[in-house]
Design a protein around this motif. Structure first.
Motif, mmCIF file in Angstrom:
data_model
loop_
_atom_site.group_PDB
_atom_site.id
_atom_site.type_symbol
_atom_site.label_atom_id
_atom_site.label_comp_id
_atom_site.label_asym_id
_atom_site.label_seq_id
_atom_site.Cartn_x
_atom_site.Cartn_y
_atom_site.Cartn_z
ATOM 1 N N TYR A 157 116.028 76.873 68.692
ATOM 2 C CA TYR A 157 117.102 76.130 69.349
ATOM 3 C C TYR A 157 117.659 76.921 70.529
ATOM 4 O O TYR A 157 117.717 78.150 70.486
ATOM 5 N N PHE A 180 121.289 76.610 72.434
ATOM 6 C CA PHE A 180 122.578 75.927 72.412
ATOM 7 C C PHE A 180 123.313 76.131 73.724
ATOM 8 O O PHE A 180 123.369 77.245 74.250
ATOM 9 N N TYR A 225 127.129 74.596 75.715
ATOM 10 C CA TYR A 225 128.349 73.836 75.466
ATOM 11 C C TYR A 225 128.359 72.592 76.328
ATOM 12 O O TYR A 225 127.901 72.611 77.474
ATOM 13 N N SER A 284 116.854 71.870 72.784
ATOM 14 C CA SER A 284 118.088 72.191 73.489
ATOM 15 C C SER A 284 119.197 71.285 72.976
ATOM 16 O O SER A 284 119.064 70.058 73.003
ATOM 17 N N GLN A 285 120.285 71.886 72.505
ATOM 18 C CA GLN A 285 121.398 71.138 71.924
ATOM 19 C C GLN A 285 122.679 71.429 72.686
ATOM 20 O O GLN A 285 122.998 72.589 72.934
ATOM 21 N N LYS A 286 123.420 70.376 73.045
ATOM 22 C CA LYS A 286 124.735 70.542 73.669
ATOM 23 C C LYS A 286 125.786 70.435 72.571
ATOM 24 O O LYS A 286 125.850 69.430 71.864
ATOM 25 N N LEU A 287 126.580 71.488 72.419
ATOM 26 C CA LEU A 287 127.565 71.555 71.344
ATOM 27 C C LEU A 287 128.980 71.571 71.906
ATOM 28 O O LEU A 287 129.205 71.956 73.049
ATOM 29 N N PRO A 342 129.221 74.584 66.928
ATOM 30 C CA PRO A 342 128.158 75.415 66.335
ATOM 31 C C PRO A 342 128.252 75.503 64.807
ATOM 32 O O PRO A 342 127.244 75.402 64.110
ATOM 33 N N MET A 377 117.975 80.807 67.039
ATOM 34 C CA MET A 377 118.992 80.120 67.808
ATOM 35 C C MET A 377 119.501 80.984 68.940
ATOM 36 O O MET A 377 120.022 82.068 68.710
#
Length: 143
Positions: free
Chosen positions: A79, A81, A83, A108-111, A122, A140
């Motif tokens: 992953y 991460f 924001y 790819s994760q937008k948190l 997160p 991660m």
């Protein structure tokens, strides 16, 4: 006297190398979270790695590849991460060398920022992952 000091230094060096050569204890029957820090970004642009940060990411990719050697079957997901609202590519560029060395795709994760009570933070993401994903190693890259 000088010979003793040299022998002590040689022994310390050998013990240090033996300690560094040991594999991390990753349990294949449990969740292993490998957290990767983001490296230096360009001060003016802010959303890409600087040349120094890229060099650190390349070296870290090789280090992580060595630490997880023989355990590629345990790696479930890689992953990156970021924001929400931040266009930063630093986490993705930080973990990319490791993923390329091992033919892993990077999710790819937008948190959101906050604790476990904030949706898509997160802590919330990891809580959901532990409840819904199989056990294994998850790499991660954090912002």
């Amino acid at each position: 006297m000088m010979l003793r000091v040299l022998l002590l230094l040689l022994c310390a060096l050998c013990l240090n190398r033996a300690a560094l050569a040991a594999s991390p204890a990753l349990n294949p029957n449990d969740w292993n979270l490998v957290l990767v820090p983001g490296f230096e970004s360009q001060a003016a642009e802010g959303n890409n790695l600087s040349p120094t940060g890229l060099n650190h990411a390349l070296r870290f990719g090789q280090l992580l590849n060595g630490l997880l050697a023989g355990k590629a079957g345990q790696v479930r997901q890689v992953y990156a991460f970021t924001y929400a609202g931040s266009p930063s590519m630093v986490p993705l560029q930080t973990i990319e060398p490791y993923a390329l060395l091992n033919n892993f795709g990077v999710s790819s994760q937008k948190l959101s920022q906050g604790d476990a009570s904030v949706y898509n933070s997160p802590a919330y993401f990891v809580q959901q992952m532990l409840g819904n994903q199989p056990r294994g190693t998850y790499v991660m890259a954090m912002p």
